[in-house]
Design an enzyme around this catalytic site. Structure first.
Site: not given
Length: 386
Positions: A110, A134, A160, A255
């Site tokens: 992440s 992100y 994402t 995603k």
């Protein structure tokens, strides 16, 4: 036999995690947005599907491996990107990546990890490592992460798209969950009641390893919502996706897709896979479950990219059901985090092994010798009486 070996199901690992973690931290893993309707639907909609076994089939040899984004995965399973894994167990991202490598499945790091891109790569060389990105307000910071991930040998970029703003997660609001933990009276009592977790936390602390001085933890207490608002770009569009894909110049997946039209956008931009996901029910509540959204996405993608289901996967039979609906693989977040919180690397390994055992038995009893042979005929469909 250790207590982890005695964990027969993923639910058993959840119970062990709940016993070890302070309440507010356990609920950060466990909770969802709003009424948590979507969180429940993710699990319930998969559970409602029924399988149709066939007999008289040679299942003496079974194959659980799949081809995923140009590599072989020993299971149709990916460890999903999960923020702050190092909060639940010291070196959480590192030990999870190590367990994934040992099991022969991908691990996705992440953006909001405790261990940095470089720390995970150095500690776990090899393996199939993905990096989740992100969209950030600071383009130089975002470009730097892409370069760092590429230089550190991460094979796949996972973009994402469903975190324009932080979902309203009411358990975290009630718990006043912050990084670092705010020393409220109730929080102190919770932490002191979990001495094993506290000892690891005091030795290792917590930070957003990929942000260095940009992380809110460097300037006092911050909620995850404040972290997202400070750093994430709510104005990102498909043009941003296209630009990031060009800069990455390698395999990428998208995603956070529920809409067939969005899935088609991702495919047209060259995504190797679309991940059907509602962020584990942690963003917008009252949206379709991942399983409910999957069939329409499959029709839109029409074989031009792979499709991964993310959300509600708790059993090996869920992997079979997802394959029967057309998905190539599944991502799991909470299941491996419960294992991680319960026992570190052995806990993650046990979570993966539970899925492997249950999947293997399901294939045998379903009368299907290979995951690749699972199709829509494996689902039970009640005969019409019309």
């Amino acid at each position: 036999m250790s207590r982890i070996e005695r964990a027969v199901t993923i639910a058993d690992l959840r119970t062990l995690a709940q016993r070890r973690l302070p309440r507010s931290i356990f609920e950060f893993i466990d909770g969802g947005a709003g009424d948590e309707r979507t969180l429940r639907d993710n699990v319930d909609d998969l559970a409602r599907l029924r399988l149709m076994p066939r007999v008289g089939v040679d299942v003496g040899t079974r194959r659980t491996a799949v081809d995923l984004i140009g590599a072989t995965s020993a299971l149709p399973l990916v460890l999903a990107p999960t923020g702050l894994a190092g909060l639940y167990w010291p070196g959480g991202e590192i030990v999870a990546a190590r367990a994934a490598k040992q099991a022969g499945i991908p691990f996705c790091l992440s953006t909001n990890s405790v261990a940095s891109i470089e720390e995970v790569a150095a500690a776990v060389p090899g393996g199939d490592r993905w990096f989740q990105l992100y969209f950030l307000k600071d383009p130089a910071l975002m470009s730097g992460m892409l370069r760092r991930a590429k230089a550190s040998g991460y094979r796949v970029l996972c973009m994402t798209l469903d975190l324009a703003v932080h979902g309203r997660r009411e358990r975290d609001i009630r718990n006043a969950f912050t990084v670092p933990l705010r020393p409220r009276l109730r929080t102190v009592a919770e932490v002191l009641a979990r001495p094993a977790w506290l000892a690891g936390f005091l030795r290792n602390g917590v930070r957003f390893g990929n942000f260095a001085d940009a992380a809110p933890s460097s300037s006092g207490f911050s909620s995850i919502a404040q972290h997202v608002a400070k750093l994430c770009d709510a104005s990102a569009t498909w043009q941003t996706v296209e630009a990031v894909a060009r800069e990455w110049d390698g395999p990428f997946v998208v995603k956070g897709v529920l809409s067939p039209e969005d899935a088609l956008h991702a495919v047209e931009l060259g995504a190797e896979a679309v991940i059907v996901s509602n962020h584990g029910g942690r963003q917008l509540d009252h949206v379709p479950s991942a399983a409910a959204a999957l069939p329409a996405v499959m029709r839109a993608v029409a074989g031009r990219a792979q499709v991964i289901l993310d959300g509600g996967v708790r059993r090996g039979v869920d992997l079979v059901k997802a394959r029967a609906l057309g998905a190539d693989a599944c991502m799991i977040g909470r299941p491996f985090l419960w294992g991680l919180a319960a026992a570190g690397e052995p806990g993650v390994a046990r979570a993966i092994e539970v899925f492997r055992e249950e999947l293997d038995i399901a294939l045998a009893l379903l009368g299907v010798p290979s995951v690749d042979a699972v199709d829509a005929d494996c689902l039970y469909r009640e005969a019409s009486t019309a």
